[in-house]
Design a protein around this motif. Sequence first.
Motif: not given
Length: 623
Positions: A222-235
Amino acid sequence: MNLYKTLLVFVFDLLAAALAWCGGFWLRFNFEWPAGFAPTIWLGLALLLPAHAFICYVAGLYRGLWIFASLPDLKRVLKAVAGALIVLVAFSLIYQPQPVVPRSLLVLYPMLLLLAMAGGRVAYRMWKEHRMFGALAAQGKPVIVVGAGRAAAMLLRDIEKSPDWRVVALLDDNVGKRGRDLSGVRVHGAIGALPDLARELKTRHVILAIPSARAELRRRLADLCGEAGLQLLTVPVLEDILSGKLSVNSIRRVEIEDLLGRETVSIETGNVISLLSGKIVLVTGAGGSIGAELCRQIAHFAPARVLLYELNEYALYSIEQWFAHHHPEIEVRPLAGDVKDAVRLQEVFSVWRPQVVFHAAAYKHVPLMEVDNAWQAVRNNVLGTLNVARHAQAYGAERFVLISTDKAVNPTNVMGATKRLAEMLCQALYAVQGTTVFATVRFGNVLGSAGSVIPKFQEQIARGGPVTVTHPEITRYFMSIPEASLLVLQAGSMSRGGEVFVLDMGDPVKIVDLARNMIRLSGYSEGQIRIEFSGLRPGEKLYEELLVDAEQTLATHHPKLRVARARPVVADLVMEVESWLRSPSQSDAQVRAGLQRWVAEYQPVSHGTASPAACEGRKPAVR
């Protein structure tokens, strides 16, 4: 149409058998036609083809759909090939001692037959899927999948048929998987490479395909996605994947609950079954967050009847409709009423005679109850509890379970003090008359409950911010509503009378970290959605506690439940509090003075400015 397709498959299998038989001779004699074996070849076809047709029918080869050819279909083909080999061996033995069937045919024939039958089915599926889904390969949003295990493999197969997503890369911390391909997609490297890889591949979406991932990994991602402006999804969770529920439609956004690391709760169902099965169960506040979930969990244990006692009409209707849809076999009685209304409670208890009572009705919002509503908090939380408890005793209820809060520990606010006084009243009632077993269950904040901080943060993020946090150091305990409800049932079944059960809430969470994670999970950075500190609100303290200083805890046989050995209550507590409750409406100051009389650990704060120092309270003791 189905008969026509079955006939085509039947003809294909016969052709496969004929080609395998003739092709075996052709290979055996170095790609030359063995004219001297022509009688054997024709006789073999005459015997093998009918036998092969019968074997294929018995093996169930004509029940499967070729477009969905898979391992079960391969098993059926193997059965058919094994049967064909048995027929061939029998055929060769019949013509002994003449070597009319070359021994190499015993190997070549089944190999070629397996290749033709299985290969034909796989080739048809590949051709059909290419026709149906091949055009989707270049469509969909590019996405990076984190994880290269079983869940990722299942997900990739499903995504190939979806126009919504297009997997462009895989990431996995397992060194042995790097550089490998999974369903044609390369494992590029470790998870730490995500920001750079996302920029390189111009993708904005990431799917976590590791259902067993620990909270630490989820927070890191979540931190990596937040820093890169990515949306995180999961299964979904592992149990859903193993039951075949993993699909593109099951992909969801990572929620804050996924980052808190709460373990799945298990309870001793035997004790809970004894508590609830075949019993008449009353739940007050049945339409609230905790009350409704309690009702849903109770439904799993086959109660004879569930009495839903609720003041809010729509909330009562909602939980009644849930039962009608999910458990129509359970008799449910929606009863509108107020816990402060003794007449209505007498009517309910006298008519329905509940055997088990869960008292969840309460005012819980600290700042609202602190100013201008203090006397109403007393009436609802103290008088309401006393009313329900008294009627439970009077009409022979077996058990009474009070839902309490960590804010009852060393309270600095009216709400917490009223809940502590309610706990004390239950202890006093049990001490005076122990026929009804009284138990109190105390826990902290639940995720997603009405009025909790998480819906508030979600609303603020949706508006574009700012997200308001009262203090940079404020912490709270959190658990999920189902987890809390299950442990309430467990505690109720374990109680022998008068205990205050304390739930294991795990580690406290800093609210500012909660806010940051929610901002990142929403695909924003703190530069886009800022956090503002608004100052502690009336009655609020920095640290919540689960035990008061004068209490000690005893372990129980359940790892998430402990018993607080509270200080003894005075014998005439109930009579004194009842006298106070009959008073006319009192000011906030009078209410605080009255609460201090019985709740010695209650230390109200000044409500002029509600400074952080004044509201800090004591840090929680190590448990």
